[in-house]
Design an enzyme around this catalytic site. Structure first.
Site, PDB file in Angstrom:
ATOM      1  N   GLU A   8      20.524  72.952  -2.867  1.00  0.00           N
ATOM      2  CA  GLU A   8      21.024  73.544  -4.115  1.00  0.00           C
ATOM      3  C   GLU A   8      22.536  73.600  -3.961  1.00  0.00           C
ATOM      4  O   GLU A   8      23.048  74.344  -3.122  1.00  0.00           O
ATOM      5  CB  GLU A   8      20.462  74.952  -4.302  1.00  0.00           C
ATOM      6  CG  GLU A   8      18.995  74.989  -4.676  1.00  0.00           C
ATOM      7  CD  GLU A   8      18.761  74.623  -6.139  1.00  0.00           C
ATOM      8  OE1 GLU A   8      19.730  74.580  -6.915  1.00  0.00           O
ATOM      9  OE2 GLU A   8      17.604  74.384  -6.495  1.00  0.00           O
ATOM     10  N   CYS A  43      27.718  79.857  -8.843  1.00  0.00           N
ATOM     11  CA  CYS A  43      27.461  78.410  -8.963  1.00  0.00           C
ATOM     12  C   CYS A  43      27.404  77.988 -10.431  1.00  0.00           C
ATOM     13  O   CYS A  43      27.944  76.961 -10.806  1.00  0.00           O
ATOM     14  CB  CYS A  43      26.172  78.026  -8.245  1.00  0.00           C
ATOM     15  SG  CYS A  43      24.699  78.881  -8.828  1.00  0.00           S
TER      16      CYS A  43
HETATM   17  P1  NAD Z   1      29.304  76.592   2.039  1.00  0.00           P
HETATM   18  O1  NAD Z   1      28.765  75.247   1.756  1.00  0.00           O
HETATM   19  O2  NAD Z   1      30.650  76.729   2.631  1.00  0.00           O
HETATM   20  O3  NAD Z   1      28.313  77.377   3.024  1.00  0.00           O
HETATM   21  C1  NAD Z   1      26.941  77.533   2.723  1.00  0.00           C
HETATM   22  C2  NAD Z   1      26.177  77.745   4.010  1.00  0.00           C
HETATM   23  O4  NAD Z   1      26.165  76.521   4.748  1.00  0.00           O
HETATM   24  C3  NAD Z   1      26.803  78.781   4.963  1.00  0.00           C
HETATM   25  O5  NAD Z   1      25.773  79.481   5.591  1.00  0.00           O
HETATM   26  C4  NAD Z   1      27.585  77.912   5.931  1.00  0.00           C
HETATM   27  O6  NAD Z   1      27.843  78.541   7.165  1.00  0.00           O
HETATM   28  C5  NAD Z   1      26.654  76.718   6.073  1.00  0.00           C
HETATM   29  N1  NAD Z   1      27.281  75.460   6.469  1.00  0.00           N
HETATM   30  C6  NAD Z   1      28.466  74.966   6.064  1.00  0.00           C
HETATM   31  N2  NAD Z   1      28.683  73.748   6.622  1.00  0.00           N
HETATM   32  C7  NAD Z   1      27.591  73.478   7.366  1.00  0.00           C
HETATM   33  C8  NAD Z   1      27.219  72.379   8.204  1.00  0.00           C
HETATM   34  N3  NAD Z   1      28.024  71.324   8.384  1.00  0.00           N
HETATM   35  N4  NAD Z   1      26.017  72.411   8.828  1.00  0.00           N
HETATM   36  C9  NAD Z   1      25.200  73.477   8.650  1.00  0.00           C
HETATM   37  N5  NAD Z   1      25.508  74.570   7.902  1.00  0.00           N
HETATM   38  C10 NAD Z   1      26.699  74.567   7.265  1.00  0.00           C
HETATM   39  O7  NAD Z   1      29.224  77.407   0.661  1.00  0.00           O
HETATM   40  P2  NAD Z   1      29.724  78.889   0.326  1.00  0.00           P
HETATM   41  O8  NAD Z   1      31.207  78.918   0.254  1.00  0.00           O
HETATM   42  O9  NAD Z   1      29.041  79.890   1.173  1.00  0.00           O
HETATM   43  O10 NAD Z   1      29.117  79.030  -1.145  1.00  0.00           O
HETATM   44  C11 NAD Z   1      29.754  78.513  -2.253  1.00  0.00           C
HETATM   45  C12 NAD Z   1      29.136  77.232  -2.742  1.00  0.00           C
HETATM   46  O11 NAD Z   1      27.728  77.374  -2.912  1.00  0.00           O
HETATM   47  C13 NAD Z   1      29.678  76.851  -4.110  1.00  0.00           C
HETATM   48  O12 NAD Z   1      29.872  75.465  -4.166  1.00  0.00           O
HETATM   49  C14 NAD Z   1      28.561  77.292  -5.054  1.00  0.00           C
HETATM   50  O13 NAD Z   1      28.570  76.657  -6.303  1.00  0.00           O
HETATM   51  C15 NAD Z   1      27.359  76.951  -4.235  1.00  0.00           C
HETATM   52  N6  NAD Z   1      26.193  77.694  -4.707  1.00  0.00           N
HETATM   53  C16 NAD Z   1      25.152  77.012  -5.264  1.00  0.00           C
HETATM   54  C17 NAD Z   1      24.055  77.714  -5.759  1.00  0.00           C
HETATM   55  C18 NAD Z   1      22.865  77.018  -6.381  1.00  0.00           C
HETATM   56  O14 NAD Z   1      21.824  77.647  -6.518  1.00  0.00           O
HETATM   57  N7  NAD Z   1      22.965  75.775  -6.780  1.00  0.00           N
HETATM   58  C19 NAD Z   1      24.039  79.104  -5.687  1.00  0.00           C
HETATM   59  C20 NAD Z   1      25.124  79.749  -5.096  1.00  0.00           C
HETATM   60  C21 NAD Z   1      26.200  79.047  -4.604  1.00  0.00           C
END
Ligand code: NAD
Length: 467
Positions: free
Chosen positions: A222, A257
């Site tokens: 997502e 998001c």
């Molecule tokens: P992020 O991608 O920085 O982090 C999300 C999670 O992934 C965290 O737990 C992080 O530690 C982990 N992560 C990051 N890189 C990784 C890797 N290489 N390997 C494994 N794990 C990794 O996102 P964020 O800043 O926490 O959240 C914001 C983003 O999430 C925005 O783009 C937002 O739109 C999106 N989002 C989407 C939804 C949806 O339902 N579609 C809902 C909420 C947020």
């Protein structure tokens, strides 16, 4: 140790959790593998009873958990109560809907019995973002546990505290590891992980998808959104609509998001729209301490997020609403509307995830639809018009998982009409019936096999064929 400061008052440490180094993830996943064997053999009623007790325990602690969530994320208290309350309702929704969703289905097609059985995958790795940490984890945890999987959840290091408490309140075969990308990668790449569920941004999503793909581990992704809100030429700029639109952008300081992230208005009506938008912001947007009454927008999540947001304040930038924050106390950003930026500007072309929103004038509907559909994300979109049928016809042409009419992101997750849309960038689905299906694999038992090689093809063609 991960220490989490309050983004509204950065001198205040809200709490800390022990970081799980990548090398220790193995032991946690192995323990989850052992949990899985017991849990998968546990009758579904008992599994769902654990979820019901978890829902009761979270509900009993709702007040305290909401304050903790507000202090670790900077989200306003009412939104935190809403998020946790929705997580409780979602848990109960899963308890009610899992039995029919995971029940066997049996048919006799004349050639024999076919039994479709739902089976858990094994250990599910749930990787979650910080902006709605409880509900976004629950969308994975609840169906995964109901289906008989064990779950290891890795919250964002920017919001680990409330989810850590929620995991403890649910218990059972649910474990947590804490850390950033390295911990997440160790989890996703583990041999015993049989399903990956990720919510986050595109960069993390790409890395997780590559790791999962390399191991052929099924994944649900997502990702983010750069949602357009398109005003048609007959759309009224009345107070109620404009108030809804402003909060659809600035809830959680624009870090949602499915926030309205790009606004499109007929060019001839742009000056009127700007006036109406500024007036709405003056009515409903108050930036300040997220725990204070009357505040509708808190800080952004981190110093880095504040720097990125400040960099977007360029061109014809109009400050919005009332700013009651002490700017130096926390990661506060003045919310703003940027009028007519270059469409190639990152503020328009990419997800800003910040309280700065662009508005662009357009000449004709086909051109604005093409602009709205640009980009790889395709999460949500909205269209605004005095004529609902006209708006619905326009909404059908959006390339997005959710399309809203005369609102934005208000009904995307309604338990009354629970449908999960598929996003352009989405892999798999979460939420609702489709979300339950994601956490079980199906096995079809054929009994007896009656195909007789060489028996000849019946008139009208074969009804079965061994592929
Ligand atoms: P992020 O991608 O920085 O982090 C999300 C999670 O992934 C965290 O737990 C992080 O530690 C982990 N992560 C990051 N890189 C990784 C890797 N290489 N390997 C494994 N794990 C990794 O996102 P964020 O800043 O926490 O959240 C914001 C983003 O999430 C925005 O783009 C937002 O739109 C999106 N989002 C989407 C939804 C949806 O339902 N579609 C809902 C909420 C947020």
């Amino acid at each position: 140790m991960i220490r989490r400061e309050n983004p509204a008052r950065v001198s205040e440490i809200v709490g800390s959790v022990a970081q799980t180094p990548a090398a220790e993830v193995d032991a946690v996943v192995r323990a989850a593998g052992a949990d899985f064997r017991r849990w998968a053999a546990t009758p579904i009623d008992e599994r769902l009873a654990l979820l019901s007790r978890g829902a009761d325990a979270i509900e009993a602690a709702l007040g305290e958990l909401s304050v903790l969530l507000s202090r670790e994320t900077g989200k306003v208290l009412g939104d935190c109560r809403g998020e946790i309350g929705f997580a409780v309702r979602y848990l109960r929704w899963v308890v009610d809907h899992a039995p029919p969703a995971y029940a066997d289905r049996e048919v006799d097609d004349g050639l024999g019995r076919l039994i479709r059985q739902h089976k858990p995958y094994g250990v599910v790795a749930a990787i979650t973002p910080w902006n709605a940490p409880v509900i976004l984890a629950m969308l994975k945890i609840a169906p995964a546990l109901a289906a008989g999987n064990a779950v290891v959840v890795k919250p964002s290091p920017l919001a680990p505290l409330t989810l850590d408490r929620v995991v403890a309140l649910i218990g059972g075969p649910l474990r947590v590891v804490h850390g950033g990308a390295a911990t997440g990668a160790a989890l996703v790449g583990h041999d015993l992980v049989r399903k990956v569920a990720f919510t986050g941004g595109a960069a993390g999503g790409r890395a997780v998808a590559a790791l999962a793909g390399d191991r052929l581990t099924p994944a649900v992704l997502e990702l983010g959104g750069n949602d357009p809100a398109v005003f048609l030429d007959d759309a009224p700029f009345d107070d109620a609509a404009m108030d809804r639109l402003v909060m659809a952008t600035f809830a959680t300081s624009g870090q949602v998001c499915m926030a309205a992230k790009r606004l499109y208005v007929p060019a001839a009506r742009l000056p009127d729209f700007v006036d109406a938008y500024l007036a709405a912001a003056a009515r409903v947007l108050v930036t300040g301490d997220p725990l204070a009454d009357g505040v509708t927008m808190g800080p952004v999540i981190s110093a880095e997020a504040r720097r990125a947001a400040e960099a977007l304040r360029a061109g014809d930038c109009r400050d919005l609403g009332r700013f009651d924050a002490e700017p130096e106390a926390g990661y506060f950003v003045r919310p703003a509307l940027v009028v007519s930026p270059d469409p190639r500007d990152p503020l328009v072309a990419a997800e800003q995830f910040a309280p700065i929103v662009p508005v662009l004038g357009y000449q004709d509907e086909d051109a604005v639809l093409a602009a709205a559909n640009e980009g790889e994300l395709g999460l949500g979109a909205s269209v605004w018009s005095a004529d609902e049928d006209r708006a619905v016809a326009f909404a059908r042409r959006f390339e997005a998982g959710f399309a809203f009419v005369n609102t934005h992101n208000r009904t995307g997750m309604s338990l009354r009409a629970p449908f999960g849309g598929v996003k352009r960038s989405g892999w798999g689905r979460e939420y609702a019936g489709e979300g339950l299906a994601e956490y079980a694999q199906t096995c079809v038992i054929h009994a007896p096999a009656v195909y007789r090689p060489g028996a000849g093809i019946p008139a009208g063609g074969p009804d079965a064929y061994p592929v």
